[in-house]
Scaffold this motif. Structure first.
Motif, PDB file in Angstrom:
ATOM      1  N   THR A   1    -109.025  51.212  55.959  1.00 14.61           N
ATOM      2  CA  THR A   1    -109.939  50.148  55.539  1.00 14.61           C
ATOM      3  C   THR A   1    -109.201  48.846  55.244  1.00 14.61           C
ATOM      4  O   THR A   1    -109.839  47.809  55.069  1.00 14.61           O
ATOM      5  N   ALA A   2    -107.857  48.902  55.186  1.00 16.25           N
ATOM      6  CA  ALA A   2    -107.080  47.708  54.862  1.00 16.25           C
ATOM      7  C   ALA A   2    -106.130  47.307  55.984  1.00 16.25           C
ATOM      8  O   ALA A   2    -105.839  46.118  56.138  1.00 16.25           O
ATOM      9  N   ASN A   3    -105.641  48.268  56.749  1.00 15.58           N
ATOM     10  CA  ASN A   3    -104.564  48.026  57.707  1.00 15.58           C
ATOM     11  C   ASN A   3    -105.092  48.164  59.132  1.00 15.58           C
ATOM     12  O   ASN A   3    -105.528  49.238  59.552  1.00 15.58           O
ATOM     13  N   PHE A   4    -105.055  47.066  59.888  1.00 11.56           N
ATOM     14  CA  PHE A   4    -105.625  47.102  61.235  1.00 11.56           C
ATOM     15  C   PHE A   4    -104.809  48.001  62.161  1.00 11.56           C
ATOM     16  O   PHE A   4    -105.345  48.564  63.125  1.00 11.56           O
ATOM     17  N   ARG A   5    -103.525  48.167  61.898  1.00 12.95           N
ATOM     18  CA  ARG A   5    -102.703  49.053  62.729  1.00 12.95           C
ATOM     19  C   ARG A   5    -103.108  50.513  62.515  1.00 12.95           C
ATOM     20  O   ARG A   5    -103.235  51.284  63.468  1.00 12.95           O
ATOM     21  N   VAL A   6    -103.297  50.893  61.260  1.00 10.25           N
ATOM     22  CA  VAL A   6    -103.740  52.257  60.949  1.00 10.25           C
ATOM     23  C   VAL A   6    -105.155  52.482  61.474  1.00 10.25           C
ATOM     24  O   VAL A   6    -105.460  53.531  62.052  1.00 10.25           O
ATOM     25  N   ALA A   7    -106.022  51.497  61.288  1.00 11.62           N
ATOM     26  CA  ALA A   7    -107.414  51.635  61.732  1.00 11.62           C
ATOM     27  C   ALA A   7    -107.488  51.819  63.244  1.00 11.62           C
ATOM     28  O   ALA A   7    -108.251  52.656  63.748  1.00 11.62           O
ATOM     29  N   ALA A   8    -106.687  51.046  63.985  1.00  9.22           N
ATOM     30  CA  ALA A   8    -106.702  51.162  65.442  1.00  9.22           C
ATOM     31  C   ALA A   8    -106.209  52.537  65.882  1.00  9.22           C
ATOM     32  O   ALA A   8    -106.776  53.159  66.797  1.00  9.22           O
ATOM     33  N   SER A   9    -105.159  53.034  65.225  1.00  7.39           N
ATOM     34  CA  SER A   9    -104.623  54.352  65.558  1.00  7.39           C
ATOM     35  C   SER A   9    -105.631  55.446  65.238  1.00  7.39           C
ATOM     36  O   SER A   9    -105.894  56.337  66.067  1.00  7.39           O
ATOM     37  N   ASN A  10    -106.211  55.403  64.044  1.00  6.75           N
ATOM     38  CA  ASN A  10    -107.173  56.438  63.648  1.00  6.75           C
ATOM     39  C   ASN A  10    -108.384  56.479  64.562  1.00  6.75           C
ATOM     40  O   ASN A  10    -108.932  57.546  64.853  1.00  6.75           O
TER      41      ASN A  10
END
Length: 368
Positions: A75-84
């Motif tokens: 919900t905060a990190n676009f890199r994590v969000a894209a990966s998930n």
């Protein structure tokens, strides 16, 4: 015919797997060859033994900032969000880049991480997952500034080639780390040492044949992934916790409670020298039951395994413990006094002591 990028990524990354101190250099080379300011290798996930985050040209404070603000959530990190988002679709290792970041940024709950990336100069880049398993994720990334610009198809192709080699290297390093416990156990069996090897969470990684017999007899019992036994002044579990605690003692000992007509057993824990970083599979400590007492060959090999002393250094340590003078040791070993002083200095450093008296206290348990 498509022109291949003339760089041996396998040579670069497999060399890092064999010598983990070279990972930052490998990441820096990857960043340079993709026209990026920084390269990153990161391990995340609650199950991963030791989370890590290596970023070239980053200060420790910069690495800690996202952790302290909980910016590794999707919900905060676009890199994590894209990966998930890709993992949820069953795509575990695609090459993600700015187009994928653009898709998820509108759904973030906060722009704090985005603004921080702009502030330190890493708003762009590309990434992929090297490992997705029960322990979490190991990811590889390039981090780019606005001056670097958004990644080009050519740069992403170069990154993809590097990622193939990096994935092999991470898997190799994990296997090498995981096998170290069994190598320890095999070496200790060969010199009749009764030992358990545990990791940084206190989980049992391996044991010698004699230690397995203690588990079978009930003198030591399995508790989940760890081990325990009654004892004084500490239970085995308390002894293990002392070895795991930050700033804890490098060496602890306790007497295990006797079972039936058996004699009480002395068990000692030795914390292994720490590596700068690992993928989380390395042995953290060794628990020894009835270590060899006056077997010079056994104790020498034992000190070499525990403290990474060379065989020469271990022999010198034993001679010092026996009360021999430095002049006697120099003559017996056929070395100059200056050479011996340098070897003794290395012994102190490896054993984590500041002088001969402290070294004697460190060696005393082997002869108790």
């Amino acid at each position: 015919m498509r022109q291949r990028h003339p760089y041996d990524w396998d040579d670069l990354f497999l060399d890092a797997a064999l010598d983990p101190g070279k990972w930052l250099g490998a990441l820096d080379t990857m960043a340079s060859r993709t026209g990026s300011s920084r390269g990153q290798l990161i391990g995340v996930g609650a199950g991963r033994d030791i989370p890590f985050n290596m970023v070239t040209s980053f200060t420790p404070a910069m690495i800690r900032k996202p952790e302290s603000h909980d910016w590794y959530s999707e919900t905060a990190n676009f890199r994590v969000a894209a990966s998930n988002r890709q993992v949820a679709r069953g795509h575990y290792d695609p090459i993600l880049h700015e187009d994928h970041y653009d898709e998820v940024i509108p759904s973030l709950a906060s722009r704090d991480y985005i603004e921080w990336c702009e502030e330190i100069g890493i708003p762009f880049g590309c990434q992929t997952n090297l490992v997705v398993d029960d322990f979490g994720i190991v990811g590889l990334s390039t981090l780019r500034s606005r001056r670097d610009g958004r990644t080009t198809p050519v740069q992403r192709r170069i990154f993809a080639e590097a990622a193939v080699a990096a994935r092999r290297a991470v898997r190799l390093q994990e296997k090498l780390e995981g096998h170290q416990a069994h190598l320890f156990a095999g070496a200790f069996d060969a010199i009749a040492i009764n030992a358990f090897i545990i990791d940084a969470r206190g989980h049992l990684l391996a044991q010698t044949v004699a230690a397995e017999a203690l588990l079978q007899s009930g003198a030591v019992r399995r508790v989940g992934s760890s081990i325990d036994a009654d004892g004084a002044p500490h239970t085995l579990r308390a002894l293990i916790q002392g070895l795991l605690a930050d700033g804890g003692a490098p060496h602890v000992r306790t007497m295990l409670a006797a079972t039936d007509d058996a004699e009480p057993l002395m068990i000692e824990g030795f914390r292994l020298p720490e590596r700068e970083w690992s993928l989380g599979k390395l042995p953290h400590a060794i628990l020894v039951v009835n270590a060899p007492k006056r077997d010079r060959a056994g104790v020498t090999a034992y000190l070499s395994a525990i403290y990474r002393l060379s065989l020469a250094e271990a022999d010198i340590a034993l001679r010092l413990f026996e009360g021999k003078t430095r002049a006697q040791i120099s003559e017996e070993r056929g070395v100059t006094g200056e050479t011996l002083r340098g070897q003794i200095k290395q012994i102190y450093q490896k054993c984590g002591v500041n002088g001969e008296a402290a070294l004697m206290r460190r060696l005393a348990p082997f002869f108790a």
